[in-house]
Design a protein around this motif. Structure first.
Motif, PDB file in Angstrom:
ATOM      1  N   PRO A 269       0.817  -1.225   0.000  1.00 35.69           N
ATOM      2  CA  PRO A 269       0.000   0.000   0.000  1.00 35.69           C
ATOM      3  C   PRO A 269       0.844   1.266   0.000  1.00 35.69           C
ATOM      4  CG  PRO A 269      -1.012  -1.635   1.395  1.00 35.69           C
ATOM      5  CD  PRO A 269       0.289  -2.231   0.933  1.00 35.69           C
ATOM      6  N   ALA A 270       0.454   2.205  -0.859  1.00 38.35           N
ATOM      7  CA  ALA A 270       1.343   3.303  -1.249  1.00 38.35           C
ATOM      8  C   ALA A 270       1.252   4.537  -0.362  1.00 38.35           C
ATOM      9  CB  ALA A 270       1.028   3.702  -2.698  1.00 38.35           C
ATOM     10  N   GLU A 271       0.389   4.546   0.645  1.00 34.29           N
ATOM     11  CA  GLU A 271       0.193   5.765   1.418  1.00 34.29           C
ATOM     12  C   GLU A 271       1.494   6.294   2.013  1.00 34.29           C
ATOM     13  OE1 GLU A 271      -3.616   3.705   0.992  1.00 34.29           O
ATOM     14  OE2 GLU A 271      -1.624   3.050   1.675  1.00 34.29           O
ATOM     15  N   LYS A 272       2.327   5.398   2.550  1.00 35.43           N
ATOM     16  CA  LYS A 272       3.581   5.844   3.156  1.00 35.43           C
ATOM     17  C   LYS A 272       4.518   6.419   2.112  1.00 35.43           C
ATOM     18  CE  LYS A 272       7.109   4.517   6.500  1.00 35.43           C
ATOM     19  NZ  LYS A 272       7.589   3.450   7.428  1.00 35.43           N
ATOM     20  N   CYS A 273       4.557   5.803   0.926  1.00 33.46           N
ATOM     21  CA  CYS A 273       5.404   6.316  -0.144  1.00 33.46           C
ATOM     22  C   CYS A 273       4.949   7.701  -0.578  1.00 33.46           C
ATOM     23  CB  CYS A 273       5.387   5.351  -1.319  1.00 33.46           C
ATOM     24  SG  CYS A 273       6.599   5.725  -2.605  1.00 33.46           S
ATOM     25  N   ILE A 274       3.656   7.889  -0.695  1.00 31.06           N
ATOM     26  CA  ILE A 274       3.107   9.201  -1.066  1.00 31.06           C
ATOM     27  C   ILE A 274       3.501  10.253  -0.025  1.00 31.06           C
ATOM     28  CG2 ILE A 274       0.958  10.492  -1.372  1.00 31.06           C
ATOM     29  CD1 ILE A 274      -0.261   7.868  -2.485  1.00 31.06           C
ATOM     30  N   GLU A 275       3.392   9.857   1.236  1.00 31.39           N
ATOM     31  CA  GLU A 275       3.751  10.773   2.327  1.00 31.39           C
ATOM     32  C   GLU A 275       5.237  11.144   2.282  1.00 31.39           C
ATOM     33  OE1 GLU A 275       4.154  10.398   7.148  1.00 31.39           O
ATOM     34  OE2 GLU A 275       2.467   9.395   6.179  1.00 31.39           O
ATOM     35  N   GLN A 276       6.089  10.152   2.048  1.00 29.02           N
ATOM     36  CA  GLN A 276       7.534  10.410   2.011  1.00 29.02           C
ATOM     37  C   GLN A 276       7.904  11.305   0.835  1.00 29.02           C
ATOM     38  OE1 GLN A 276       8.764   6.273   2.072  1.00 29.02           O
ATOM     39  NE2 GLN A 276       9.515   6.463   4.174  1.00 29.02           N
ATOM     40  N   ALA A 277       7.263  11.079  -0.316  1.00 30.59           N
ATOM     41  CA  ALA A 277       7.552  11.907  -1.489  1.00 30.59           C
ATOM     42  C   ALA A 277       7.126  13.353  -1.254  1.00 30.59           C
ATOM     43  CB  ALA A 277       6.863  11.330  -2.715  1.00 30.59           C
ATOM     44  N   LYS A 278       5.966  13.531  -0.616  1.00 28.09           N
ATOM     45  CA  LYS A 278       5.497  14.891  -0.323  1.00 28.09           C
ATOM     46  C   LYS A 278       6.431  15.604   0.639  1.00 28.09           C
ATOM     47  CE  LYS A 278       0.537  14.372  -1.187  1.00 28.09           C
ATOM     48  NZ  LYS A 278      -0.820  14.365  -0.563  1.00 28.09           N
ATOM     49  N   GLU A 279       6.921  14.879   1.642  1.00 25.77           N
ATOM     50  CA  GLU A 279       7.829  15.491   2.619  1.00 25.77           C
ATOM     51  C   GLU A 279       9.092  16.014   1.958  1.00 25.77           C
ATOM     52  OE1 GLU A 279       8.579  12.516   5.532  1.00 25.77           O
ATOM     53  OE2 GLU A 279       6.647  12.789   6.565  1.00 25.77           O
ATOM     54  N   LYS A 280       9.566  15.314   0.924  1.00 30.46           N
ATOM     55  CA  LYS A 280      10.778  15.727   0.228  1.00 30.46           C
ATOM     56  C   LYS A 280      10.500  16.648  -0.955  1.00 30.46           C
ATOM     57  CE  LYS A 280      14.046  12.092   1.461  1.00 30.46           C
ATOM     58  NZ  LYS A 280      15.064  13.053   1.922  1.00 30.46           N
ATOM     59  N   ILE A 282       9.118  15.875  -3.796  1.00 32.19           N
ATOM     60  CA  ILE A 282       9.488  15.187  -5.043  1.00 32.19           C
ATOM     61  C   ILE A 282       8.259  15.065  -5.944  1.00 32.19           C
ATOM     62  CG2 ILE A 282      10.208  12.957  -5.977  1.00 32.19           C
ATOM     63  CD1 ILE A 282      12.017  12.687  -3.530  1.00 32.19           C
ATOM     64  N   PRO A 283       8.366  15.482  -7.201  1.00 33.26           N
ATOM     65  CA  PRO A 283       7.205  15.434  -8.116  1.00 33.26           C
ATOM     66  C   PRO A 283       7.008  14.052  -8.723  1.00 33.26           C
ATOM     67  CG  PRO A 283       9.077  16.392  -9.253  1.00 33.26           C
ATOM     68  CD  PRO A 283       9.546  16.131  -7.838  1.00 33.26           C
ATOM     69  N   ALA A 284       6.806  13.050  -7.862  1.00 30.53           N
ATOM     70  CA  ALA A 284       6.652  11.670  -8.329  1.00 30.53           C
ATOM     71  C   ALA A 284       5.190  11.254  -8.274  1.00 30.53           C
ATOM     72  CB  ALA A 284       7.496  10.727  -7.478  1.00 30.53           C
ATOM     73  N   ARG A 285       4.785  10.506  -9.276  1.00 26.21           N
ATOM     74  CA  ARG A 285       3.476   9.836  -9.226  1.00 26.21           C
ATOM     75  C   ARG A 285       3.696   8.462  -8.617  1.00 26.21           C
ATOM     76  NH1 ARG A 285       0.953   6.228 -12.588  1.00 26.21           N
ATOM     77  NH2 ARG A 285       2.358   6.598 -14.350  1.00 26.21           N
ATOM     78  N   ILE A 286       2.933   8.136  -7.594  1.00 25.73           N
ATOM     79  CA  ILE A 286       3.073   6.871  -6.891  1.00 25.73           C
ATOM     80  C   ILE A 286       1.916   5.963  -7.272  1.00 25.73           C
ATOM     81  CG2 ILE A 286       3.521   5.789  -4.667  1.00 25.73           C
ATOM     82  CD1 ILE A 286       5.363   8.183  -5.264  1.00 25.73           C
ATOM     83  N   GLN A 287       2.230   4.725  -7.683  1.00 29.43           N
ATOM     84  CA  GLN A 287       1.170   3.808  -8.116  1.00 29.43           C
ATOM     85  C   GLN A 287       1.318   2.461  -7.420  1.00 29.43           C
ATOM     86  OE1 GLN A 287      -1.608   4.188 -10.471  1.00 29.43           O
ATOM     87  NE2 GLN A 287      -2.052   2.375  -9.228  1.00 29.43           N
ATOM     88  N   PHE A 288       0.312   2.100  -6.653  1.00 26.70           N
ATOM     89  CA  PHE A 288       0.222   0.759  -6.070  1.00 26.70           C
ATOM     90  C   PHE A 288      -0.258  -0.192  -7.164  1.00 26.70           C
ATOM     91  CE2 PHE A 288      -2.660  -2.195  -3.504  1.00 26.70           C
ATOM     92  CZ  PHE A 288      -1.636  -3.065  -3.167  1.00 26.70           C
ATOM     93  N   ILE A 289       0.500  -1.258  -7.394  1.00 22.60           N
ATOM     94  CA  ILE A 289       0.194  -2.199  -8.471  1.00 22.60           C
ATOM     95  C   ILE A 289      -0.568  -3.397  -7.911  1.00 22.60           C
ATOM     96  CG2 ILE A 289       1.155  -3.755 -10.212  1.00 22.60           C
ATOM     97  CD1 ILE A 289       1.593  -0.840 -10.911  1.00 22.60           C
ATOM     98  N   ARG A 290      -1.682  -3.702  -8.507  1.00 18.24           N
ATOM     99  CA  ARG A 290      -2.435  -4.908  -8.164  1.00 18.24           C
ATOM    100  C   ARG A 290      -2.205  -5.955  -9.251  1.00 18.24           C
ATOM    101  NH1 ARG A 290      -6.134  -4.127  -4.089  1.00 18.24           N
ATOM    102  NH2 ARG A 290      -6.811  -1.982  -3.677  1.00 18.24           N
ATOM    103  N   GLY A 291      -1.848  -7.151  -8.839  1.00 17.56           N
ATOM    104  CA  GLY A 291      -1.621  -8.219  -9.806  1.00 17.56           C
ATOM    105  C   GLY A 291      -2.910  -8.931 -10.147  1.00 17.56           C
ATOM    106  N   THR A 292      -3.787  -8.261 -10.894  1.00 13.60           N
ATOM    107  CA  THR A 292      -5.070  -8.837 -11.284  1.00 13.60           C
ATOM    108  C   THR A 292      -5.298  -8.643 -12.782  1.00 13.60           C
ATOM    109  OG1 THR A 292      -6.342  -6.799 -10.914  1.00 13.60           O
ATOM    110  CG2 THR A 292      -6.033  -8.266  -9.012  1.00 13.60           C
TER     111      THR A 292
END
Length: 354
Positions: A269-280, A282-292
């Motif tokens: 789950p990407a919430e922590k990654c989104i939070e870390q990118a915002k803190e720094k 960083i203009p990154a798009r964060i995508q949680f991948i579902r293997g379906t």
């Protein structure tokens, strides 16, 4: 009725029981399950309720192989008796598309006939990891590399020339899902395939397609600096980072460009990654991948058309595995427990009908 292994309470031991044999609906096939490989998300399902908490009791196992027993009303590309492998679906309300039972349904668009010479057990190592990494590497919501297969059967093979000037960083390249990402990038002719993994796997990962292997035991700062050196940009970073293993995403955030728009794909789950990118900042798009199947659409049909050919041609490495016959609760619990500490394991393949 059939035998099945259930998660009845999150964080509690599994239970052996019975449930009805499901009947295939439109676009589905019923198989007699030959084998299912346990994966980390099965452990997280048992221990944490990942995907299944609201659907208990539930059955684990999404890497599934077997023999076709019944065809859904509109399925025309399979016959009774076909040897097949495919991906289950832990997001389904009922555990009909799950492997720790004697019979299971498969979505016909997320399955294929088993290539000659490939065992059920070997094929059971692929579906979830393959769909997940295909989605991360090729899907527009992932990194959007040109896919080495057409969406429709008679379309022209896509132009892969744009991939040659691009790079991908795979964090956790020593995992089976990471190894598939490396191999898919190689098949798609991606220019630089950089992976962060144990140095002891350097030779093997280069054979699979990695152009550069960075020792995962280095500090985040040192790894990020090495990525910039490989990319010939001391002041910038990667634009495509696929993190296959982390729950803490600080390395991915360190590695991407601090200035240019980038994409980080992750399997937790990407919430922590989104939070870390915002803190720094960083203009990154964060995508949680579902293997379906649904997440990979509209690429699912084209991918499953070519994927078995890659296996048959030896373009994809079949990982090691160990087996257990029957729905042996002790062995299954041990197989799930082995993923708990994040160390390298030899996955367990369960053969429910043996």
């Amino acid at each position: 009725m059939q035998k099945a292994v259930f998660v009845k309470e999150i964080g509690k031991p599994l239970a052996l029981g019975e449930r009805a044999i499901p009947q295939p609906g439109d676009g589905e096939i019923l198989i007699e399950v030959h084998s299912t490989m346990l994966l980390p998300h099965d452990t997280y399902g048992r221990d944490l309720g990942l995907f299944i908490a609201d659907s208990l009791p539930y059955v684990l196992g999404t890497n599934i192989t077997g023999t076709v027993k019944t065809l859904g009303p509109d399925v025309t590309n399979y016959e009774i008796g076909d040897r097949v492998f495919g991906i289950g679906n832990p997001l389904s309300r009922l555990p009909d598309l799950a492997g720790l039972q004697q019979h299971a349904l498969l979505n016909a668009r997320g399955a294929a006939k088993l290539p000659d010479g490939i065992s059920f057990e070997g094929a059971s190592s692929f579906p979830v990891n393959a769909v997940t990494s295909a989605a991360a590497v090729f899907h527009p919501n992932g990194h959007g590399f040109a896919a080495p297969f057409p969406e429709r059967e008679f379309d022209l093979t896509p132009d892969l020339s744009s991939n040659a000037s691009r790079a991908i960083v795979v964090i956790g390249g020593g995992s089976n899902v990471g190894k598939l990402a490396i191999q898919f990038a190689r098949i798609a002719k991606v220019g630089r395939v950089i992976t962060v993994a144990s140095a002891k796997n350097d030779g093997h990962l280069r054979k699979l397609g990695a152009t550069h292997v960075i020792d995962r035991h280095l500090s985040n700062t040192a790894i990020a600096a090495e990525v910039r050196r490989i990319l010939n940009d001391d002041n910038d970073g990667a634009l495509s980072v696929y993190d296959c293993v982390s729950w803490d995403f600080s390395l991915a955030v360190y590695t991407v460009s601090p200035m240019k728009p980038s994409v980080i794909t992750c399997l937790h789950p990407a919430e922590k990654c989104i939070e870390q990118a915002k803190e720094k900042g960083i203009p990154a798009r964060i995508q949680f991948i579902r293997g379906t199947v649904e997440f990979l659409d509209p690429l699912s049909t084209g991918f499953w058309r070519v994927f078995p050919k890659w296996i048959e041609q030896g373009q994809l490495w079949i990982p090691k595995y160990r087996t257990v016959d029957g729905l042996d609760l002790v062995a299954i619990e041990e197989g799930l427990d082995s993923y708990r500490d994040g160390s390298s394991v030899i996955p367990l393949v369960v053969r429910p009908n043996h």
